[in-house]
Design an enzyme around this catalytic site. Structure first.
Site, PDB file in Angstrom:
ATOM      1  N   VAL A 179      -6.020  16.343  14.182  1.00 36.20           N
ATOM      2  CA  VAL A 179      -7.207  17.091  14.641  1.00 36.20           C
ATOM      3  C   VAL A 179      -7.675  16.510  15.975  1.00 36.20           C
ATOM      4  O   VAL A 179      -7.724  15.279  16.147  1.00 36.20           O
ATOM      5  CB  VAL A 179      -8.337  16.999  13.588  1.00 36.20           C
ATOM      6  N   ALA A 180      -8.009  17.404  16.905  1.00 36.15           N
ATOM      7  CA  ALA A 180      -8.459  17.006  18.245  1.00 36.15           C
ATOM      8  C   ALA A 180      -7.471  16.042  18.893  1.00 36.15           C
ATOM      9  O   ALA A 180      -7.840  15.062  19.527  1.00 36.15           O
ATOM     10  CB  ALA A 180      -9.865  16.401  18.198  1.00 36.15           C
ATOM     11  N   GLY A 231      -6.062  23.264  15.617  1.00 33.76           N
ATOM     12  CA  GLY A 231      -7.056  24.277  15.248  1.00 33.76           C
ATOM     13  C   GLY A 231      -6.640  25.654  15.743  1.00 33.76           C
ATOM     14  O   GLY A 231      -6.822  26.664  15.055  1.00 33.76           O
ATOM     15  N   ALA A 254      -3.573  26.651  16.127  1.00 30.31           N
ATOM     16  CA  ALA A 254      -2.478  27.103  15.254  1.00 30.31           C
ATOM     17  C   ALA A 254      -3.045  27.661  13.952  1.00 30.31           C
ATOM     18  O   ALA A 254      -2.513  28.645  13.404  1.00 30.31           O
ATOM     19  CB  ALA A 254      -1.505  25.963  14.982  1.00 30.31           C
ATOM     20  N   LYS A 311       1.998  22.448  19.343  1.00 30.34           N
ATOM     21  CA  LYS A 311       2.724  22.446  20.624  1.00 30.34           C
ATOM     22  C   LYS A 311       2.556  21.129  21.359  1.00 30.34           C
ATOM     23  O   LYS A 311       1.631  20.350  21.107  1.00 30.34           O
ATOM     24  CB  LYS A 311       2.236  23.587  21.520  1.00 30.34           C
ATOM     25  N   ASP A 321      -5.525  28.394  23.622  1.00 30.71           N
ATOM     26  CA  ASP A 321      -4.292  27.901  23.008  1.00 30.71           C
ATOM     27  C   ASP A 321      -3.887  28.691  21.768  1.00 30.71           C
ATOM     28  O   ASP A 321      -2.972  28.276  21.056  1.00 30.71           O
ATOM     29  CB  ASP A 321      -4.460  26.422  22.621  1.00 30.71           C
ATOM     30  N   GLY A 336      -4.772  17.165  20.953  1.00 30.22           N
ATOM     31  CA  GLY A 336      -4.056  17.721  22.107  1.00 30.22           C
ATOM     32  C   GLY A 336      -2.784  18.453  21.705  1.00 30.22           C
ATOM     33  O   GLY A 336      -1.899  18.689  22.520  1.00 30.22           O
TER      34      GLY A 336
END
Ligand code: ATP
Length: 328
Positions: free
Chosen positions: A114-115, A121, A123, A16, A155, A117
């Site tokens: 990864v990491a 993870g 998802a 997202k 999230d 924003g």
């Protein structure tokens, strides 16, 4: 293990970008931030395959997918992987219900930085919940899965709705919105991730919040009104985490400027960063922008994507265990 249950289930879930991300409150006890946000799901999707094991172990293996250029960081192949937590939470639930809860091998194909924003993870956890629901024969509906999801992370649930949704509170209140037209994006990833809790910590340190509880109702009206308008998206884009992310990583200002110079309609920090989201007028404009900005020294990869994209879904259900070759 019942003979009617599948042995291998593959699911995917969308990453997202938050069109608006406003902090609207702070839980004094937990320190969690209450948000008002629009989740715009992307066709950058994580693919998670679950296979039943003969024993009770849960293992995880993570591999880079087609849209993943950077190296995967270490530490994803252990019990802290959010997909493992998702699978374990449904296994424990199955056990509590007196159902079979076999061990499971989890295989993740990562397409989301990864990491970065972009909730990669989360998802993975979302796709794992959908796949485990099927594999364990739990027949849970979306709302029930969302309750497991939010206990893993704020999230996780949005991906169960997909497309575009308003998220209110702590991740547990997701309200579907009209999908609207297809939007063209370029995501400019960074070689170093940015920790979401650290960015929220910087937000608190900068004391950017004043009287935020009162603004929630008016923000909600503004977002819903703007999304109904003719040229809504630019009116909606706003990110309270941009200032703290830029304080922590000032060089990202330069990436935003480069994206705007290369024709972006808007360029801003995606979620908690450090990925920069560049909104473009067309697919051709997105490809041009990606080609221009990819060589910027602060950009690891320029990923062309579109949104909105559909919810987490089952891609394949198989009664055969994957062969040794497919497992890797
Ligand atoms: P968000 O946008 O939801 O704040 P993010 O996109 O910034 O998240 P993620 O990629 O979801 O960040 O990962 C954040 C951290 O979570 C990583 O640094 C990693 O240590 C941990 N993590 C656990 N499981 C996973 C996973 N399956 N994929 C990526 N990171 C994971």
């Amino acid at each position: 293990m019942s003979a009617t249950l599948a042995r291998v289930v593959t699911a995917d879930a969308p990453g997202k970008v938050n069109l608006i991300l406003r902090v609207t409150g702070l839980d004094a006890q937990t320190g969690y931030h209450e948000l008002l946000t629009v989740f715009h799901c992307l066709n950058l999707r994580e693919v998670v395959r679950l296979s039943v094991r003969a024993d009770e172990k849960v293992t995880v293996q993570t591999v880079p997918g087609p849209s993943f250029a950077g190296a995967l960081p270490s530490g994803l192949d252990g019990p802290d992987n959010l997909a493992v937590r998702a699978v374990q939470s449904l296994r424990h639930y199955a056990q509590d219900q007196g159902k079979d809860a076999p061990g499971i091998d989890i295989h993740i194909t990562k397409n989301i930085p990864v990491a970065g924003g972009m909730a990669g993870g989360s998802a993975d956890a979302c796709a794992a919940l959908v796949a485990a629901n099927e594999l364990l024969g739990l027949n849970m509906n979306r709302e029930e899965l969302a309750r497991f999801g939010v206990s893993i992370g704020a999230d996780v649930p949005y991906g169960l709705w997909g497309e575009q949704s308003l998220g209110v509170g702590f991740g547990n209140d997701i309200r579907p919105l009209d999908a609207g037209p297809t939007r063209h994006w370029v995501f400019l990833s960074s070689s170093r991730g940015l920790s979401t809790p650290v960015v929220f910590g910087e937000y608190d340190r900068l004391e950017l919040h004043n009287g935020f509880n009162e603004q929630r109702r008016s923000l909600e009206d503004k977002v819903l009104g703007a999304l109904r308008g003719d040229n809504p998206i630019l009116e909606v884009i706003e990110n309270d985490l941009q200032a703290p992310a830029l304080r922590l990583r000032p060089e990202l200002e330069d990436v935003i400027a480069a994206a705007k110079e290369a024709g972006a309609v808007s360029a801003f920090v995606s979620g908690s960063g450090p990925t920069i989201a560049a909104l473009c007028e067309s697919e051709a404009a997105a490809k041009d922008l990606a080609a221009t900005v990819a060589s910027h020294p602060e950009v690891c990869e320029a990923i062309v994507a579109t949104g909105p994209s559909g919810p987490a879904r089952i891609l394949a259900v198989d009664n055969e265990a994957p062969s040794e070759r497919e497992r890797t």
